[in-house]
Scaffold this active site. Structure first.
Site, mmCIF file in Angstrom:
data_model
loop_
_atom_site.group_PDB
_atom_site.id
_atom_site.type_symbol
_atom_site.label_atom_id
_atom_site.label_comp_id
_atom_site.label_asym_id
_atom_site.label_seq_id
_atom_site.Cartn_x
_atom_site.Cartn_y
_atom_site.Cartn_z
ATOM 1 N N ARG A 76 1.047 16.179 -23.008
ATOM 2 C CA ARG A 76 1.337 17.088 -22.541
ATOM 3 C C ARG A 76 0.841 16.282 -21.498
ATOM 4 O O ARG A 76 1.862 15.562 -19.961
ATOM 5 C CB ARG A 76 1.900 18.448 -22.093
ATOM 6 C CG ARG A 76 2.587 18.512 -20.306
ATOM 7 C CD ARG A 76 2.492 19.690 -20.379
ATOM 8 N NE ARG A 76 2.825 20.703 -19.828
ATOM 9 C CZ ARG A 76 2.134 21.884 -19.127
ATOM 10 N NH1 ARG A 76 2.376 23.020 -20.145
ATOM 11 N NH2 ARG A 76 2.368 22.239 -17.850
ATOM 12 N N THR A 84 -1.466 25.162 -23.351
ATOM 13 C CA THR A 84 -2.117 24.000 -21.813
ATOM 14 C C THR A 84 -3.571 24.215 -21.331
ATOM 15 O O THR A 84 -3.507 23.033 -20.660
ATOM 16 C CB THR A 84 -1.147 25.264 -20.717
ATOM 17 O OG1 THR A 84 0.544 24.997 -20.591
ATOM 18 C CG2 THR A 84 -1.209 24.716 -19.215
ATOM 19 N N HIS A 118 8.531 20.650 -24.755
ATOM 20 C CA HIS A 118 8.021 21.488 -26.093
ATOM 21 C C HIS A 118 8.813 20.641 -27.505
ATOM 22 O O HIS A 118 9.414 21.499 -28.565
ATOM 23 C CB HIS A 118 8.309 22.447 -26.641
ATOM 24 C CG HIS A 118 7.834 23.208 -24.896
ATOM 25 N ND1 HIS A 118 6.523 23.445 -25.416
ATOM 26 C CD2 HIS A 118 7.808 23.931 -24.032
ATOM 27 C CE1 HIS A 118 5.734 24.327 -24.600
ATOM 28 N NE2 HIS A 118 6.405 24.885 -23.275
ATOM 29 N N SER A 141 4.021 37.664 -25.130
ATOM 30 C CA SER A 141 4.175 36.901 -23.774
ATOM 31 C C SER A 141 5.377 36.024 -23.524
ATOM 32 O O SER A 141 4.734 36.038 -21.801
ATOM 33 C CB SER A 141 2.582 36.484 -24.049
ATOM 34 O OG SER A 141 2.137 35.356 -23.315
ATOM 35 N N HIS A 180 2.534 21.214 -28.855
ATOM 36 C CA HIS A 180 2.923 22.252 -28.110
ATOM 37 C C HIS A 180 3.534 23.650 -27.828
ATOM 38 O O HIS A 180 4.895 23.115 -27.974
ATOM 39 C CB HIS A 180 2.721 21.467 -26.445
ATOM 40 C CG HIS A 180 2.193 22.908 -24.924
ATOM 41 N ND1 HIS A 180 2.104 22.293 -24.287
ATOM 42 C CD2 HIS A 180 2.358 24.192 -25.960
ATOM 43 C CE1 HIS A 180 1.666 23.545 -23.205
ATOM 44 N NE2 HIS A 180 1.518 24.993 -24.391
ATOM 45 N N ILE A 181 3.325 24.898 -28.540
ATOM 46 C CA ILE A 181 4.441 26.461 -28.862
ATOM 47 C C ILE A 181 4.478 26.400 -27.495
ATOM 48 O O ILE A 181 2.681 26.792 -27.604
ATOM 49 C CB ILE A 181 3.864 26.047 -30.133
ATOM 50 C CG1 ILE A 181 4.372 24.975 -30.789
ATOM 51 C CG2 ILE A 181 4.729 27.619 -30.671
ATOM 52 C CD1 ILE A 181 3.944 26.045 -32.934
#
Length: 307
Positions: free
Chosen positions: A148, A108, A158, A237, A101-102
């Site tokens: 996650r 998510t 992460h 972001s 998960h970057i």
């Protein structure tokens, strides 16, 4: 007949005029609300509209907020061979999906889809109020997913490629050993109960240290997957997210068995967080990991890989 024909022609003309006047009234000139482009016809329509939408707004993802620039048509030169790949994932065997998960790439939302929206023979067990779900193989107490929302941040917040490839097999072997230990203890209790009931007829007791169906550690096939995003939109972001107080300071960044020193990875701010940082300040920090966020996590940073 001429008068009747004239009336028949007049009706569609009046209908067209009525539609045009109504359109101008609802969608005045210069308004963008009534202009549809290819691929945008259903923009803004939630995949889970009321009354089916969860209270926690399941499909809204802070990773994909509207902090980026206007979206432009993407032109990626992927070949058909790149896009049309078939992978045989054996969920009943020894295959495991590991999700890398970057930050700020939509991970998510994707991670939640993995545990909630895949049609499986044995779906993941997601209990209300709990972030993690139990994702067992059909008929086994063994997880087919490392992410996650299934195992938590078991390898660190992460965790990148180097951290995951060094950590995931160890974590899964430990969990498998714990399951086998519980199984052995349960079998021993059963043996003792049975033996006590037949104690008068037995003189020798042989206890097995391993169950008959124990598994081979390290025999799993790991499939590492990730999500990528337009780099400019992702960068902006992350800046907005950090500006609101995000830090990810608990991330380990482990490599060769240790975390980086302060000299190797200086912090970009003093204090608890970087709240209110301007875009210029964010860009000017040379040790800002956002600058290389989608490349560095996919690289092997160990010394052995550099030699």
């Amino acid at each position: 007949m001429d008068e009747r024909s004239s009336k028949l022609i007049l009706v569609p003309i009046l209908a067209v005029l009525f539609v045009m006047i109504g359109y101008q009234y609802i969608c005045p000139a210069g308004s963008n609300s009534c202009h549809f482009k290819s691929g945008e016809r259903f923009r803004g329509v939630s995949l889970l509209s009321s009354p089916y939408q969860d209270a926690d707004d399941f499909y809204r993802d802070p990773d994909l907020d509207d902090d980026g620039p206007p979206r432009l048509p993407f032109q990626f030169n992927f070949t058909e061979r790149d896009l049309d790949r078939h992978v045989e994932f054996n969920i009943k065997g020894d295959d495991v999906i590991v999700f890398l998960h970057i930050q700020k790439t939509g991970g998510t939302t994707f991670g939640r889809h993995l545990v909630r929206n895949i049609r499986l023979e044995q779906p993941c067990d997601c209990k209300p109020g709990q972030k993690k779900c139990t994702c067992h193989r059909p008929g086994k107490e063994e997880s087919w997913l490392f992410s996650r929302f299934s195992t938590g941040w078991s390898c660190g917040l992460h965790a990148d490629w180097t951290e995951l490839t060094n950590c995931v097999p160890v974590v899964m072997d430990k969990k498998e050993a714990q399951r086998n230990k519980r199984y052995v203890n349960e079998r021993r209790e059963e043996y003792i109960t049975d033996l006590l009931s037949d104690a008068g007829r037995l003189s020798v007791i042989v206890m097995h240290s391993q169950p008959s169906n124990c598994v081979c550690f390290g025999c799993r096939n790991f499939y590492y997957i990730t999500m990528l995003r337009d780099p400019v939109s992702r960068y902006l972001s992350e800046w907005k997210h950090v500006q609101r107080g995000a830090t990810w300071k608990t991330a380990l960044h482990m490599c060769d068995g240790r975390s980086p020193t302060q000299d190797e990875l200086p912090t970009c701010y003093s204090g608890d967080d970087w709240s209110g940082v301007t875009l210029k300040e964010f860009m000017n920090c040379p040790s800002n990991l956002a600058n290389n966020r989608q490349v560095a996590p996919l690289c092997n940073c160990s010394q052995s890989s550099k030699s």
